[in-house]
Write a protein that holds these residues in place. Structure first.
Motif, short mmCIF file in Angstrom:
data_model
loop_
_atom_site.label_atom_id
_atom_site.label_comp_id
_atom_site.label_asym_id
_atom_site.label_seq_id
_atom_site.Cartn_x
_atom_site.Cartn_y
_atom_site.Cartn_z
N TRP A 212 12.24 0.46 11.04
CA TRP A 212 11.34 1.15 11.96
C TRP A 212 11.69 2.61 12.14
CZ3 TRP A 212 7.10 2.41 13.87
CH2 TRP A 212 7.01 3.14 15.05
N ARG A 213 12.96 2.94 12.29
CA ARG A 213 13.34 4.31 12.61
C ARG A 213 13.41 5.24 11.40
NH1 ARG A 213 17.85 3.72 17.51
NH2 ARG A 213 16.35 4.09 19.18
N SER A 214 13.17 4.73 10.23
CA SER A 214 13.22 5.57 9.03
C SER A 214 12.01 6.52 8.98
CB SER A 214 13.22 4.70 7.78
OG SER A 214 12.97 5.48 6.63
N PRO A 215 12.24 7.80 8.67
CA PRO A 215 11.11 8.72 8.48
C PRO A 215 10.14 8.23 7.41
CG PRO A 215 13.16 9.95 8.66
CD PRO A 215 13.54 8.49 8.55
N ASP A 216 10.67 7.54 6.40
CA ASP A 216 9.80 7.03 5.34
C ASP A 216 8.83 5.99 5.88
OD1 ASP A 216 11.06 8.63 3.49
OD2 ASP A 216 12.43 7.08 2.80
N THR A 217 9.26 5.24 6.90
CA THR A 217 8.38 4.25 7.51
C THR A 217 7.22 4.94 8.21
OG1 THR A 217 10.17 2.67 7.77
CG2 THR A 217 8.23 2.36 9.17
N HIS A 218 7.51 6.01 8.92
CA HIS A 218 6.43 6.75 9.58
C HIS A 218 5.44 7.28 8.55
CE1 HIS A 218 4.36 9.26 12.47
NE2 HIS A 218 4.51 10.30 11.66
N ALA A 219 5.96 7.81 7.44
CA ALA A 219 5.07 8.32 6.39
C ALA A 219 4.21 7.21 5.83
CB ALA A 219 5.91 8.97 5.29
N ALA A 220 4.79 6.02 5.66
CA ALA A 220 4.02 4.88 5.13
C ALA A 220 2.92 4.47 6.10
CB ALA A 220 4.96 3.71 4.85
N VAL A 221 3.23 4.48 7.40
CA VAL A 221 2.25 4.12 8.42
C VAL A 221 1.05 5.09 8.36
CG1 VAL A 221 1.83 4.12 10.93
CG2 VAL A 221 3.85 2.98 9.99
N VAL A 222 1.34 6.36 8.25
CA VAL A 222 0.28 7.37 8.19
C VAL A 222 -0.52 7.24 6.90
CG1 VAL A 222 -0.20 9.85 8.12
CG2 VAL A 222 1.53 8.96 9.71
N ASP A 223 0.16 6.99 5.80
CA ASP A 223 -0.54 6.85 4.51
C ASP A 223 -1.53 5.69 4.54
OD1 ASP A 223 0.83 8.98 3.47
OD2 ASP A 223 2.28 7.77 2.34
N VAL A 224 -1.11 4.56 5.11
CA VAL A 224 -2.01 3.40 5.19
C VAL A 224 -3.22 3.72 6.07
CG1 VAL A 224 -2.22 1.04 6.06
CG2 VAL A 224 -0.23 1.71 4.70
N LEU A 225 -2.99 4.43 7.15
CA LEU A 225 -4.09 4.81 8.04
C LEU A 225 -5.08 5.71 7.32
CD1 LEU A 225 -5.29 4.79 10.93
CD2 LEU A 225 -3.87 6.81 11.40
N ARG A 226 -4.57 6.72 6.63
CA ARG A 226 -5.44 7.69 5.95
C ARG A 226 -6.19 7.07 4.78
NH1 ARG A 226 -1.17 12.80 5.89
NH2 ARG A 226 -1.63 13.56 8.01
N SER A 227 -5.59 6.03 4.20
CA SER A 227 -6.24 5.41 3.04
C SER A 227 -7.33 4.43 3.43
CB SER A 227 -5.18 4.67 2.21
OG SER A 227 -4.68 3.54 2.92
N GLY A 228 -7.48 4.17 4.73
CA GLY A 228 -8.50 3.25 5.20
C GLY A 228 -8.15 1.79 5.01
N GLN A 229 -6.85 1.49 4.82
CA GLN A 229 -6.43 0.11 4.57
C GLN A 229 -6.09 -0.68 5.83
OE1 GLN A 229 -3.44 -0.21 1.38
NE2 GLN A 229 -3.94 1.89 0.82
N VAL A 230 -6.25 -0.07 7.00
CA VAL A 230 -5.97 -0.80 8.23
C VAL A 230 -7.18 -1.69 8.54
CG1 VAL A 230 -5.46 -0.63 10.69
CG2 VAL A 230 -4.57 1.10 9.11
#
Length: 329
Positions: A212-230
């Motif tokens: 959870w605390r990894s910066p890479d996790t935050h980037a992955a969360v944002v990428d999924v949101l922007r890709s419309g996969q939520v």
């Protein structure tokens, strides 16, 4: 400077009873007074817009009736959750005079129910309004708390600007309130289960569970949101990952503690696996022991949206017990 945490006021927020408010089996006043009458705590924090029918300008009779009932069971109000509308019904911006006229009655209502402070989101009031209401805060012996939470940090621009303004004003009637949703070592299992049931991808869920605390996790969360996969059914819930859940450490707060007058001990559920609920409280306690903190620590439940089948009384009683143990430890 040291703080004996056994003397710090531990309170509970009426916000924890939101599901009970929704069921409307008891009035909001009954629920708020019941926090004290049921023996959970003697000090409560109010969500004024949820508690008083006449909000933002509740009548003196409504306020006095509430205070009389709270006094009768030995309770008192710590912080009055205020509100500040910035837009007119027609979509225009409120003037400085209109914003002041909207907030001042709430300050007077807070004083009338015996509150020691009022709360607004950080930066919402702004310098002009804060300078205007300072004399009223002194007159009413109220502290205005600007709340920071979730993904915000002391370096986030709105927070940094508010801290600088508080430093410049040099007035103890304006202080920071820290919500420890900023200090989450892991995500609540109940939340992750809702995302899983809603169809969020397994690889992202694994990362959320383990990193959870990894910066890479935050980037992955944002990428999924922007890709419309939520998945649409959990889209609103998903946004908690962007806004409401933080990754800071208690030590990150050290420099702002002199300007901090209160804390929300935010929790989402009571699953304390790996100390995910108790560790932030314990770590905060270690920081506070090095200061002369004399404010309130308030139990605030944020998981209403996905934790069901429990009452505010049941879950708050459990959290207060957990919080007391963590602070003692």
């Amino acid at each position: 400077m040291t703080t004996d945490l056994s003397t710090v006021t531990l309170s509970a927020s009426a916000f924890n009873w939101t599901p009970d408010v929704t069921r409307a089996e008891r009035s909001t006043i009954d629920l708020a007074v019941g926090i004290v009458a049921d023996g959970l705590t003697e000090v409560i924090e109010l969500e004024a817009g949820q508690t008083f029918r006449g909000f933002p300008t509740p009548s003196d009779a409504e306020l006095d009736g509430f205070r009389a009932r709270l006094d009768a069971v030995g309770g008192r109000v710590s912080i009055f959750g205020a509100s500040l509308d910035d837009v007119t019904p027609h979509g225009g911006r409120l003037t400085d005079d209109e914003r002041e006229a909207f907030l001042i009655p709430q300050l007077r209502a807070a004083h009338r129910v015996g509150a020691s402070g009022v709360r607004l989101p950080v930066g919402q009031a702004g310098e002009t309004l804060l300078r205007r209401v300072l004399p009223v805060l002194h007159e009413l012996e109220l502290t205005l708390f600007e709340e920071i939470q979730g993904q915000q940090t002391p370096d986030t621009p709105p927070v940094a600007a508010a801290l600088q303004l508080q430093h410049d004003l040099g007035d103890p009637r304006i202080r920071i309130l820290v919500d420890i949703s900023m200090l989450m070592p892991a995500l609540p299992p109940s939340y992750l289960e809702r995302l899983r049931a809603g169809g969020v991808a397994a690889d992202l869920l694994h990362r959320l569970e383990t990193e959870w605390r990894s910066p890479d996790t935050h980037a992955a969360v944002v990428d999924v949101l922007r890709s419309g996969q939520v998945p649409p059914e959990v889209h609103t819930l998903y946004m908690n990952l962007i806004v409401r859940f933080g990754r800071s450490q208690a030590s990150d707060l050290r420099d702002i503690l002199p300007l901090t007058g209160a804390f929300h001990l935010k929790f989402w559920d009571l699953d304390d696996t790996d100390d995910r609920v108790s560790a932030p409280i314990r770590d905060l306690g270690e920081e506070l022991r090095r200061t002369d903190f004399a404010g309130t620590l308030c139990s605030e439940w944020g998981g209403h949206e996905w934790v069901t089948g429990v009452s505010g009384t049941e879950i708050t009683r459990g959290h207060l017990a957990l919080a007391r143990a963590a602070l003692a430890g």
